[in-house]
Write a protein that holds these residues in place. Structure first.
Motif, PDB file in Angstrom:
ATOM      1  N   LEU A   1      43.365  39.997  24.551  1.00 54.56           N
ATOM      2  CA  LEU A   1      43.698  38.970  25.543  1.00 54.56           C
ATOM      3  C   LEU A   1      43.807  39.606  26.922  1.00 54.56           C
ATOM      4  CD1 LEU A   1      44.106  37.080  23.149  1.00 54.56           C
ATOM      5  CD2 LEU A   1      46.096  36.156  24.325  1.00 54.56           C
ATOM      6  N   LEU A   2      42.934  39.171  27.823  1.00 51.32           N
ATOM      7  CA  LEU A   2      42.887  39.739  29.168  1.00 51.32           C
ATOM      8  C   LEU A   2      43.789  38.968  30.123  1.00 51.32           C
ATOM      9  CD1 LEU A   2      41.521  41.523  31.442  1.00 51.32           C
ATOM     10  CD2 LEU A   2      39.848  39.666  31.643  1.00 51.32           C
ATOM     11  N   MET A   3      44.677  39.663  30.809  1.00 53.04           N
ATOM     12  CA  MET A   3      45.461  39.034  31.876  1.00 53.04           C
ATOM     13  C   MET A   3      44.543  38.965  33.088  1.00 53.04           C
ATOM     14  SD  MET A   3      48.950  41.258  31.309  1.00 53.04           S
ATOM     15  CE  MET A   3      49.956  40.404  32.510  1.00 53.04           C
ATOM     16  N   LEU A   4      44.056  37.773  33.378  1.00 52.76           N
ATOM     17  CA  LEU A   4      43.058  37.628  34.445  1.00 52.76           C
ATOM     18  C   LEU A   4      43.687  36.978  35.672  1.00 52.76           C
ATOM     19  CD1 LEU A   4      40.056  37.909  35.274  1.00 52.76           C
ATOM     20  CD2 LEU A   4      39.685  35.607  34.369  1.00 52.76           C
ATOM     21  N   SER A   5      43.805  37.762  36.740  1.00 47.71           N
ATOM     22  CA  SER A   5      44.319  37.216  37.998  1.00 47.71           C
ATOM     23  C   SER A   5      43.118  36.971  38.892  1.00 47.71           C
ATOM     24  CB  SER A   5      45.255  38.233  38.642  1.00 47.71           C
ATOM     25  OG  SER A   5      44.520  39.375  39.002  1.00 47.71           O
ATOM     26  N   GLY A   6      43.352  36.593  40.117  1.00 46.66           N
ATOM     27  CA  GLY A   6      42.232  36.408  41.028  1.00 46.66           C
ATOM     28  C   GLY A   6      41.858  37.692  41.746  1.00 46.66           C
ATOM     29  N   GLY A   7      42.492  38.811  41.379  1.00 46.06           N
ATOM     30  CA  GLY A   7      42.258  40.067  42.098  1.00 46.06           C
ATOM     31  C   GLY A   7      40.966  40.769  41.691  1.00 46.06           C
TER      32      GLY A   7
ATOM     33  N   LYS B   1      49.279  33.965  18.636  1.00 42.70           N
ATOM     34  CA  LYS B   1      48.737  32.622  18.390  1.00 42.70           C
ATOM     35  C   LYS B   1      47.197  32.635  18.333  1.00 42.70           C
ATOM     36  CE  LYS B   1      49.094  27.938  19.975  1.00 42.70           C
ATOM     37  NZ  LYS B   1      49.845  26.959  20.707  1.00 42.70           N
ATOM     38  N   TYR B   2      46.569  33.420  19.209  1.00 46.84           N
ATOM     39  CA  TYR B   2      45.099  33.384  19.305  1.00 46.84           C
ATOM     40  C   TYR B   2      44.445  34.600  18.630  1.00 46.84           C
ATOM     41  CZ  TYR B   2      45.681  29.374  22.255  1.00 46.84           C
ATOM     42  OH  TYR B   2      46.018  28.116  22.712  1.00 46.84           O
ATOM     43  N   HIS B   3      45.174  35.235  17.735  1.00 46.81           N
ATOM     44  CA  HIS B   3      44.623  36.337  16.944  1.00 46.81           C
ATOM     45  C   HIS B   3      44.114  37.491  17.811  1.00 46.81           C
ATOM     46  CE1 HIS B   3      44.967  33.336  13.869  1.00 46.81           C
ATOM     47  NE2 HIS B   3      44.178  32.540  14.549  1.00 46.81           N
ATOM     48  N   GLY B   4      44.858  37.814  18.843  1.00 43.73           N
ATOM     49  CA  GLY B   4      44.514  38.947  19.695  1.00 43.73           C
ATOM     50  C   GLY B   4      45.179  40.210  19.169  1.00 43.73           C
ATOM     51  N   PHE B   5      44.472  41.324  19.238  1.00 42.52           N
ATOM     52  CA  PHE B   5      45.019  42.591  18.745  1.00 42.52           C
ATOM     53  C   PHE B   5      45.496  43.496  19.867  1.00 42.52           C
ATOM     54  CE2 PHE B   5      44.160  43.108  14.123  1.00 42.52           C
ATOM     55  CZ  PHE B   5      43.739  41.804  13.896  1.00 42.52           C
ATOM     56  N   ALA B   6      45.215  43.109  21.107  1.00 41.37           N
ATOM     57  CA  ALA B   6      45.655  43.938  22.240  1.00 41.37           C
ATOM     58  C   ALA B   6      45.762  43.065  23.484  1.00 41.37           C
ATOM     59  CB  ALA B   6      44.660  45.068  22.486  1.00 41.37           C
ATOM     60  N   ILE B   7      46.585  43.521  24.411  1.00 42.72           N
ATOM     61  CA  ILE B   7      46.648  42.893  25.731  1.00 42.72           C
ATOM     62  C   ILE B   7      45.849  43.806  26.661  1.00 42.72           C
ATOM     63  CG2 ILE B   7      48.194  42.316  27.659  1.00 42.72           C
ATOM     64  CD1 ILE B   7      50.429  41.951  25.494  1.00 42.72           C
ATOM     65  N   ILE B   8      45.039  43.195  27.520  1.00 38.92           N
ATOM     66  CA  ILE B   8      44.216  43.992  28.450  1.00 38.92           C
ATOM     67  C   ILE B   8      44.603  43.573  29.864  1.00 38.92           C
ATOM     68  CG2 ILE B   8      41.836  44.468  29.198  1.00 38.92           C
ATOM     69  CD1 ILE B   8      41.167  43.069  26.297  1.00 38.92           C
ATOM     70  N   ASN B   9      44.768  44.519  30.768  1.00 40.42           N
ATOM     71  CA  ASN B   9      45.017  44.100  32.153  1.00 40.42           C
ATOM     72  C   ASN B   9      44.425  45.098  33.145  1.00 40.42           C
ATOM     73  OD1 ASN B   9      46.911  46.170  32.675  1.00 40.42           O
ATOM     74  ND2 ASN B   9      48.569  44.954  31.778  1.00 40.42           N
ATOM     75  N   GLY B  10      44.595  44.770  34.425  1.00 45.04           N
ATOM     76  CA  GLY B  10      43.965  45.575  35.475  1.00 45.04           C
ATOM     77  C   GLY B  10      44.928  46.515  36.170  1.00 45.04           C
ATOM     78  N   GLU B  11      45.982  46.907  35.449  1.00 43.14           N
ATOM     79  CA  GLU B  11      46.920  47.834  36.080  1.00 43.14           C
ATOM     80  C   GLU B  11      46.260  49.190  36.313  1.00 43.14           C
ATOM     81  OE1 GLU B  11      51.075  45.965  34.310  1.00 43.14           O
ATOM     82  OE2 GLU B  11      50.171  47.687  33.332  1.00 43.14           O
ATOM     83  N   SER B  12      46.619  49.796  37.437  1.00 42.76           N
ATOM     84  CA  SER B  12      46.036  51.084  37.799  1.00 42.76           C
ATOM     85  C   SER B  12      47.183  51.970  38.283  1.00 42.76           C
ATOM     86  CB  SER B  12      45.013  50.825  38.912  1.00 42.76           C
ATOM     87  OG  SER B  12      44.393  52.008  39.280  1.00 42.76           O
ATOM     88  N   VAL B  13      47.309  53.130  37.680  1.00 45.26           N
ATOM     89  CA  VAL B  13      48.515  53.946  37.905  1.00 45.26           C
ATOM     90  C   VAL B  13      48.736  54.213  39.393  1.00 45.26           C
ATOM     91  CG1 VAL B  13      49.633  56.168  37.434  1.00 45.26           C
ATOM     92  CG2 VAL B  13      48.275  55.046  35.650  1.00 45.26           C
ATOM     93  N   GLY B  14      49.933  53.880  39.852  1.00 46.40           N
ATOM     94  CA  GLY B  14      50.326  54.186  41.219  1.00 46.40           C
ATOM     95  C   GLY B  14      49.882  53.168  42.259  1.00 46.40           C
ATOM     96  N   GLN B  15      49.122  52.136  41.849  1.00 48.75           N
ATOM     97  CA  GLN B  15      48.549  51.223  42.846  1.00 48.75           C
ATOM     98  C   GLN B  15      49.630  50.426  43.587  1.00 48.75           C
ATOM     99  OE1 GLN B  15      46.145  47.476  42.031  1.00 48.75           O
ATOM    100  NE2 GLN B  15      44.490  48.949  42.156  1.00 48.75           N
ATOM    101  N   VAL B  16      50.579  49.891  42.841  1.00 47.28           N
ATOM    102  CA  VAL B  16      51.714  49.172  43.452  1.00 47.28           C
ATOM    103  C   VAL B  16      52.984  49.570  42.698  1.00 47.28           C
ATOM    104  CG1 VAL B  16      50.469  47.135  44.349  1.00 47.28           C
ATOM    105  CG2 VAL B  16      51.219  47.161  41.977  1.00 47.28           C
ATOM    106  N   ALA B  17      54.148  49.073  43.199  1.00 45.54           N
ATOM    107  CA  ALA B  17      55.439  49.500  42.639  1.00 45.54           C
ATOM    108  C   ALA B  17      55.526  49.255  41.133  1.00 45.54           C
ATOM    109  CB  ALA B  17      56.561  48.764  43.360  1.00 45.54           C
ATOM    110  N   SER B  18      54.949  48.146  40.655  1.00 41.36           N
ATOM    111  CA  SER B  18      55.073  47.835  39.228  1.00 41.36           C
ATOM    112  C   SER B  18      54.103  48.652  38.375  1.00 41.36           C
ATOM    113  CB  SER B  18      54.824  46.345  38.998  1.00 41.36           C
ATOM    114  OG  SER B  18      53.507  46.021  39.393  1.00 41.36           O
ATOM    115  N   GLN B  19      53.314  49.500  39.011  1.00 43.13           N
ATOM    116  CA  GLN B  19      52.337  50.277  38.246  1.00 43.13           C
ATOM    117  C   GLN B  19      52.565  51.789  38.327  1.00 43.13           C
ATOM    118  OE1 GLN B  19      48.437  48.562  39.279  1.00 43.13           O
ATOM    119  NE2 GLN B  19      49.392  46.556  39.127  1.00 43.13           N
ATOM    120  N   THR B  20      53.818  52.174  38.674  1.00 42.60           N
ATOM    121  CA  THR B  20      54.181  53.580  38.496  1.00 42.60           C
ATOM    122  C   THR B  20      54.435  53.772  37.003  1.00 42.60           C
ATOM    123  OG1 THR B  20      56.522  53.106  38.723  1.00 42.60           O
ATOM    124  CG2 THR B  20      55.343  53.669  40.748  1.00 42.60           C
ATOM    125  N   LEU B  21      54.393  55.002  36.549  1.00 41.35           N
ATOM    126  CA  LEU B  21      54.617  55.214  35.107  1.00 41.35           C
ATOM    127  C   LEU B  21      56.013  54.755  34.709  1.00 41.35           C
ATOM    128  CD1 LEU B  21      52.884  58.599  34.168  1.00 41.35           C
ATOM    129  CD2 LEU B  21      52.048  56.265  33.920  1.00 41.35           C
TER     130      LEU B  21
END
Ligand code: ATP
Ligand code: MG
Length: 394
Positions: free
Chosen positions: A177-183, A274-294
């Motif tokens: 399941l991909l978290m798809l934003s408009g970014g 619910k939708y039989h997904g085995f993983a969550i996929i997103n566009g986080e990139s280490v260090g890009q913004v505050a919520s993407q620090t390790l």
């Protein structure tokens, strides 16, 4: 002159035990992609063959360029398996080609053919030298590869390869399941996940009226671009307004993004179940913004034990942009409509959040009932390669 498309499996052929499964999945995907054309498709353990009408070739190539699992393909000319017919065809074919150096490579699939591969290379090499002025043989770095595949009744002559997109056929892994934003980042992540054979459903969090319908349409357009690489994608739209408003009303502003993303992950886990997904996929990139620090990732990740794939985690932004341009999502992503994450950005989001503090902040409102409500109200849109239809979620 009759031609055929010849697909070579490349990376697929290394999958020893699973080879048939990979080939069959690729076969179904190619068949699906080309269903609008009058084609015949055959496969064996090393190649797939597509018979087509000449007038469809350019459009078929565009479709094949979006099928993961195709590493290279050739447009091969079909000829009777006789030395005279092969020579005659080759003379005709090279007449209009411009090249300075060449190399002939023969593969003798039919071992009953009396001339050995190496001898055939010499015979055809001489034919080319005799019929094309100013060319020479270069076995190391030729401009033109002339390939001959000798088979029982018909043989194939073809030249340099067309590059496919590579990867594994979609469907060789279970769904993610991909978290798809408009970014810019998340569509690229979806593309990279699909390239590993993962079919995706997209999930978009919106906060109407704080975000607009234009922002939703942007995500639909991005989903269409991703659907080009698979048969279809489902886009699930989550109404995130209440949760976001409650976070901003109740939690310390520095922790709002951390809490918001923990809520997103909680919802994603339930959506995946619910939708039989085995993983969550997103566009986080280490260090890009505050919520993407390790440190942030660890605190946010704590709410779920689902695997989280972050295909662009270690990419530079410029590398991500290059890929976004290549797959046609960049121009859509840079449209200005605001996303729920950008509307609510606090002045000083915490860079190194503490798990204890995050848990404290969350206790300030009853998020579980809101998550359940958001899940009850999901709207799902099915998006196909070239069309789109709305479905009500049951
Ligand atoms: P940008 O390209 O501007 O960084 P982004 O989409 O990557 O945009 P981030 O704030 O970096 O935005 O979010 C990180 C990831 O979280 C996104 O790549 C996406 O996977 C997910 N995400 C963020 N906002 C949403 C949203 N509204 N709906 C679904 N997923 C989202
Ligand atoms: Mg980002």
């Amino acid at each position: 002159m009759k031609r055929i498309i010849l697909i070579k499996y490349g990376e697929l052929s290394t999958k020893k035990g699973n080879k048939n499964f990979f080939i069959n999945t690729l076969y179904e995907n190619v068949k699906n992609k080309l269903k609008q054309f009058d084609v015949s498709i055959f496969k064996d353990r090393s190649r797939m063959y597509i018979e087509f009408h000449d007038s469809d070739l350019e459009e078929i190539k565009i479709k094949l360029d979006c099928v993961f699992g195709i590493h290279m393909y050739h447009i091969a000319y079909i000829v009777d398996t006789s030395i005279e017919s092969i020579k005659k065809l080759l003379v005709e074919l090279i007449r209009d080609l411009s090249f300075k150096t060449f190399k002939v490579e023969t593969k003798r699939s039919d071992k009953s053919f009396s001339i050995h591969s190496q001898d055939m290379n010499h015979i055809l090499g001489s034919v080319v030298l005799k019929n094309k002025v100013g060319v020479s043989v270069d076995v190391h770095n030729p401009e033109l590869f002339i390939k001959l595949e000798i088979r029982e009744t018909y043989s194939y002559v073809y030249f340099n390869a067309y590059r496919g997109v590579g990867g594994y056929p979609i469907g060789t892994q279970p769904k993610g399941l991909l978290m798809l934003s408009g970014g810019i980042d998340s569509p690229v992540s979806g593309y990279l996940a699909m390239k590993r054979g993962i079919p995706i459903d997209c999930v978009y969090f919106e906060a109407i009226p704080h975000t607009s319908l234009d922002a939703r349409n942007k995500v639909i357009e991005l989903s269409k671009k991703l659907a080009k690489y698979s048969n279809k994608v489902q886009l699930h739209i989550i109404n995130f307004t209440q949760i976001q408003e409650e976070i901003y009303k109740n939690c310390h502003s520095n922790y709002c993004i951390t809490i918001m993303r923990r809520m997103m992950y909680r919802i994603m886990e339930k959506m995946a179940n619910k939708y039989h997904g085995f993983a969550i996929i997103n566009g986080e990139s280490v260090g890009q913004v505050a919520s993407q620090t390790l440190t942030s990732m660890r605190v946010i990740n704590e709410v779920t034990c689902m695997p989280i794939l972050r295909p662009v985690a270690c990419f530079d932004k410029l590398e991500i942009i290059d890929l976004a341009k290549k797959i046609g999502t960049y121009d859509i992503s840079i449209l200005p409509y605001e996303d729920c994450c950008t509307v609510f950005v606090p002045k000083h989001p915490v860079i190194n959040p503490s798990l204890e503090q995050a848990k404290k902040e969350e206790k300030k409102f009853d998020f579980m009932s809101m998550i359940d409500k958001a899940l009850d109200e999901v709207v799902t849109i099915e998006i196909f390669d070239d069309q789109q239809q709305f479905l009500e979620l049951l």
